[in-house]
Write a protein that holds these residues in place. Structure first.
Motif, PDB file in Angstrom:
ATOM      1  N   ASN A 134       0.869  -1.299  -0.010  1.00  0.00           N
ATOM      2  CA  ASN A 134      -0.019   0.016   0.085  1.00  0.00           C
ATOM      3  C   ASN A 134       0.740   1.290   0.047  1.00  0.00           C
ATOM      4  O   ASN A 134       0.364   2.465  -0.403  1.00  0.00           O
ATOM      5  CB  ASN A 134      -0.720   0.062   1.187  1.00  0.00           C
ATOM      6  N   LEU A 135       1.941   1.113   0.330  1.00  0.00           N
ATOM      7  CA  LEU A 135       2.782   2.464   0.359  1.00  0.00           C
ATOM      8  C   LEU A 135       4.212   2.161  -0.329  1.00  0.00           C
ATOM      9  O   LEU A 135       5.246   2.235  -0.002  1.00  0.00           O
ATOM     10  CB  LEU A 135       3.046   2.710   1.800  1.00  0.00           C
ATOM     11  N   PRO A 136       4.151   2.131  -1.706  1.00  0.00           N
ATOM     12  CA  PRO A 136       5.148   1.753  -2.676  1.00  0.00           C
ATOM     13  C   PRO A 136       6.316   2.805  -2.440  1.00  0.00           C
ATOM     14  O   PRO A 136       6.019   4.133  -2.198  1.00  0.00           O
ATOM     15  CB  PRO A 136       4.761   1.714  -3.964  1.00  0.00           C
ATOM     16  N   GLY A 137       7.655   2.335  -2.285  1.00  0.00           N
ATOM     17  CA  GLY A 137       8.720   3.332  -2.103  1.00  0.00           C
ATOM     18  C   GLY A 137       8.920   3.663  -0.806  1.00  0.00           C
ATOM     19  O   GLY A 137       9.969   4.413  -0.452  1.00  0.00           O
ATOM     20  N   GLN A 138       8.294   3.378   0.211  1.00  0.00           N
ATOM     21  CA  GLN A 138       8.401   3.821   1.653  1.00  0.00           C
ATOM     22  C   GLN A 138       9.027   2.721   2.390  1.00  0.00           C
ATOM     23  O   GLN A 138       8.749   1.557   1.766  1.00  0.00           O
ATOM     24  CB  GLN A 138       6.850   4.112   2.037  1.00  0.00           C
ATOM     25  N   PHE A 139       9.509   3.138   3.461  1.00  0.00           N
ATOM     26  CA  PHE A 139      10.321   1.968   4.320  1.00  0.00           C
ATOM     27  C   PHE A 139       9.953   2.258   5.656  1.00  0.00           C
ATOM     28  O   PHE A 139       9.769   3.448   5.929  1.00  0.00           O
ATOM     29  CB  PHE A 139      11.425   1.571   3.677  1.00  0.00           C
ATOM     30  N   ILE A 140      10.213   1.384   6.649  1.00  0.00           N
ATOM     31  CA  ILE A 140      10.082   1.624   8.032  1.00  0.00           C
ATOM     32  C   ILE A 140      11.465   2.273   8.735  1.00  0.00           C
ATOM     33  O   ILE A 140      12.349   1.469   8.553  1.00  0.00           O
ATOM     34  CB  ILE A 140       9.632   0.214   8.561  1.00  0.00           C
ATOM     35  N   THR A 141      11.250   3.407   9.372  1.00  0.00           N
ATOM     36  CA  THR A 141      12.255   3.747  10.107  1.00  0.00           C
ATOM     37  C   THR A 141      12.362   3.588  11.501  1.00  0.00           C
ATOM     38  O   THR A 141      13.414   3.874  12.166  1.00  0.00           O
ATOM     39  CB  THR A 141      12.626   5.227   9.556  1.00  0.00           C
ATOM     40  N   ASP A 142      11.117   3.385  12.128  1.00  0.00           N
ATOM     41  CA  ASP A 142      10.869   3.294  13.567  1.00  0.00           C
ATOM     42  C   ASP A 142       9.820   2.129  13.696  1.00  0.00           C
ATOM     43  O   ASP A 142       8.808   2.115  12.912  1.00  0.00           O
ATOM     44  CB  ASP A 142      10.358   4.579  14.178  1.00  0.00           C
ATOM     45  N   TYR A 143      10.146   1.500  14.851  1.00  0.00           N
ATOM     46  CA  TYR A 143       9.292   0.327  15.024  1.00  0.00           C
ATOM     47  C   TYR A 143       9.135   0.096  16.598  1.00  0.00           C
ATOM     48  O   TYR A 143      10.011   0.447  17.571  1.00  0.00           O
ATOM     49  CB  TYR A 143       9.718  -0.886  14.476  1.00  0.00           C
ATOM     50  N   GLU A 144       7.807  -0.089  17.071  1.00  0.00           N
ATOM     51  CA  GLU A 144       7.534  -0.222  18.519  1.00  0.00           C
ATOM     52  C   GLU A 144       6.554  -1.154  18.831  1.00  0.00           C
ATOM     53  O   GLU A 144       5.648  -1.430  17.846  1.00  0.00           O
ATOM     54  CB  GLU A 144       7.052   1.280  19.057  1.00  0.00           C
ATOM     55  N   PHE A 145       6.738  -2.184  19.784  1.00  0.00           N
ATOM     56  CA  PHE A 145       5.677  -3.014  20.332  1.00  0.00           C
ATOM     57  C   PHE A 145       5.302  -2.754  21.618  1.00  0.00           C
ATOM     58  O   PHE A 145       6.273  -2.918  22.391  1.00  0.00           O
ATOM     59  CB  PHE A 145       6.247  -4.297  19.659  1.00  0.00           C
ATOM     60  N   LYS A 146       4.205  -2.211  21.929  1.00  0.00           N
ATOM     61  CA  LYS A 146       3.844  -1.899  23.201  1.00  0.00           C
ATOM     62  C   LYS A 146       2.273  -2.141  23.404  1.00  0.00           C
ATOM     63  O   LYS A 146       1.662  -1.854  22.773  1.00  0.00           O
ATOM     64  CB  LYS A 146       4.223  -0.453  23.512  1.00  0.00           C
ATOM     65  N   ASN A 147       1.995  -2.516  24.604  1.00  0.00           N
ATOM     66  CA  ASN A 147       0.534  -2.838  24.933  1.00  0.00           C
ATOM     67  C   ASN A 147      -0.028  -3.560  23.819  1.00  0.00           C
ATOM     68  O   ASN A 147      -1.351  -3.252  23.344  1.00  0.00           O
ATOM     69  CB  ASN A 147      -0.067  -1.629  25.331  1.00  0.00           C
ATOM     70  N   ASN A 148       0.599  -4.737  23.253  1.00  0.00           N
ATOM     71  CA  ASN A 148       0.063  -5.575  22.458  1.00  0.00           C
ATOM     72  C   ASN A 148      -0.483  -4.861  21.003  1.00  0.00           C
ATOM     73  O   ASN A 148      -1.307  -5.068  20.479  1.00  0.00           O
ATOM     74  CB  ASN A 148      -0.962  -6.349  22.786  1.00  0.00           C
ATOM     75  N   GLN A 149       0.058  -3.620  20.888  1.00  0.00           N
ATOM     76  CA  GLN A 149      -0.064  -2.834  19.473  1.00  0.00           C
ATOM     77  C   GLN A 149       1.226  -2.694  18.771  1.00  0.00           C
ATOM     78  O   GLN A 149       2.424  -2.497  19.739  1.00  0.00           O
ATOM     79  CB  GLN A 149      -0.693  -1.722  19.923  1.00  0.00           C
ATOM     80  N   TYR A 150       1.536  -2.588  17.643  1.00  0.00           N
ATOM     81  CA  TYR A 150       2.573  -2.273  16.880  1.00  0.00           C
ATOM     82  C   TYR A 150       2.597  -0.739  16.177  1.00  0.00           C
ATOM     83  O   TYR A 150       1.218  -0.387  15.918  1.00  0.00           O
ATOM     84  CB  TYR A 150       2.828  -3.103  15.535  1.00  0.00           C
ATOM     85  N   LYS A 151       3.357   0.053  16.492  1.00  0.00           N
ATOM     86  CA  LYS A 151       3.540   1.070  15.932  1.00  0.00           C
ATOM     87  C   LYS A 151       4.712   1.529  14.970  1.00  0.00           C
ATOM     88  O   LYS A 151       5.888   1.053  15.446  1.00  0.00           O
ATOM     89  CB  LYS A 151       3.376   2.382  16.962  1.00  0.00           C
ATOM     90  N   ILE A 152       4.636   1.965  13.768  1.00  0.00           N
ATOM     91  CA  ILE A 152       5.338   2.311  12.881  1.00  0.00           C
ATOM     92  C   ILE A 152       5.681   3.578  12.132  1.00  0.00           C
ATOM     93  O   ILE A 152       4.634   4.143  12.432  1.00  0.00           O
ATOM     94  CB  ILE A 152       5.595   1.160  11.738  1.00  0.00           C
ATOM     95  N   GLU A 153       6.797   3.949  12.015  1.00  0.00           N
ATOM     96  CA  GLU A 153       6.822   5.146  11.277  1.00  0.00           C
ATOM     97  C   GLU A 153       7.631   5.005  10.015  1.00  0.00           C
ATOM     98  O   GLU A 153       8.753   4.320  10.036  1.00  0.00           O
ATOM     99  CB  GLU A 153       7.490   6.245  12.273  1.00  0.00           C
ATOM    100  N   LEU A 154       7.415   5.789   8.884  1.00  0.00           N
ATOM    101  CA  LEU A 154       8.230   5.389   7.452  1.00  0.00           C
ATOM    102  C   LEU A 154       8.693   6.550   7.345  1.00  0.00           C
ATOM    103  O   LEU A 154       8.808   7.479   8.157  1.00  0.00           O
ATOM    104  CB  LEU A 154       6.997   5.274   6.618  1.00  0.00           C
ATOM    105  N   ASN A 155       9.644   6.567   6.272  1.00  0.00           N
ATOM    106  CA  ASN A 155      10.660   7.469   5.744  1.00  0.00           C
ATOM    107  C   ASN A 155      10.088   8.833   5.568  1.00  0.00           C
ATOM    108  O   ASN A 155      10.876   9.727   5.303  1.00  0.00           O
ATOM    109  CB  ASN A 155      11.586   6.972   4.795  1.00  0.00           C
ATOM    110  N   ASN A 156       8.581   8.732   5.066  1.00  0.00           N
ATOM    111  CA  ASN A 156       7.840  10.075   4.841  1.00  0.00           C
ATOM    112  C   ASN A 156       7.523  10.443   6.228  1.00  0.00           C
ATOM    113  O   ASN A 156       6.506  11.641   5.869  1.00  0.00           O
ATOM    114  CB  ASN A 156       6.987   9.713   3.809  1.00  0.00           C
ATOM    115  N   ASN A 157       7.592  10.110   7.412  1.00  0.00           N
ATOM    116  CA  ASN A 157       7.308  10.460   8.678  1.00  0.00           C
ATOM    117  C   ASN A 157       5.783  10.216   8.973  1.00  0.00           C
ATOM    118  O   ASN A 157       5.174  10.671  10.004  1.00  0.00           O
ATOM    119  CB  ASN A 157       7.562  12.122   8.948  1.00  0.00           C
TER     120      ASN A 157
END
Length: 163
Positions: free
Chosen positions: A127-150
């Protein structure tokens, strides 16, 4: 908390003028380079490499070897809820007490795909071609990611996107 720095505190001279500078991150490759240049690796250098990893759990060390094998560790410390590791590349990783990564700050660098759960990685790639994950968090049974486009995205424990 205990802070361990993997910096060579001594300048070590070897055959062919090979040196490990005072602020060079110590990695197994640095130790190997010293040995390859004709000198036995200094016990001090090997000790510095061992010191930075000895306070980490086996799972943490295994994770670092698998995903960041060629990146030196510049700082590692234990905390009340796990371990914090800073890599020479600028990546910072927090591990829980069992050595599982719970937060990875890539500092705008791509986090290796092998770290990201498949469902999340598949969503980003589809769904997000050309984007990649720069931050990853797993907390309270949820994942949070941030991409290179912030842009940030949250996923549930089954890796389904949360609206």
């Amino acid at each position: 908390s205990i802070s361990v720095f993997a910096f060579a505190l001594l300048v070590i001279s070897c055959k062919k003028d090979t040196k490990i500078e005072a602020e060079q991150a110590i990695t197994p490759e640095v130790v190997q380079d010293v040995a390859v240049d004709g000198a036995a690796a200094s016990e001090g250098v090997i000790e510095a490499v061992n010191d930075v990893t000895k306070n980490l759990s086996q799972n943490t060390n295994d994770f670092l070897r698998k995903h960041f094998a060629n990146v030196g560790i510049t700082e590692a410390k234990s905390t009340t809820d796990g371990f914090e590791v800073k890599l020479a590349s600028g990546v910072e990783i927090d591990f829980d007490v069992n050595g599982n990564p719970v937060n990875i700050d890539g500092n705008d660098q791509k986090i290796p795909d092998g770290i990201i759960p498949n469902g999340i990685l598949n969503y980003v790639n589809a769904n997000l071609p050309g984007q990649f994950i720069t931050d990853y968090e797993f907390k309270n049974n949820q994942y949070k990611i941030e991409l290179n486009n912030n842009k940030e995205f949250k996923f549930d424990s089954k890796q389904a996107l949360l609206k």
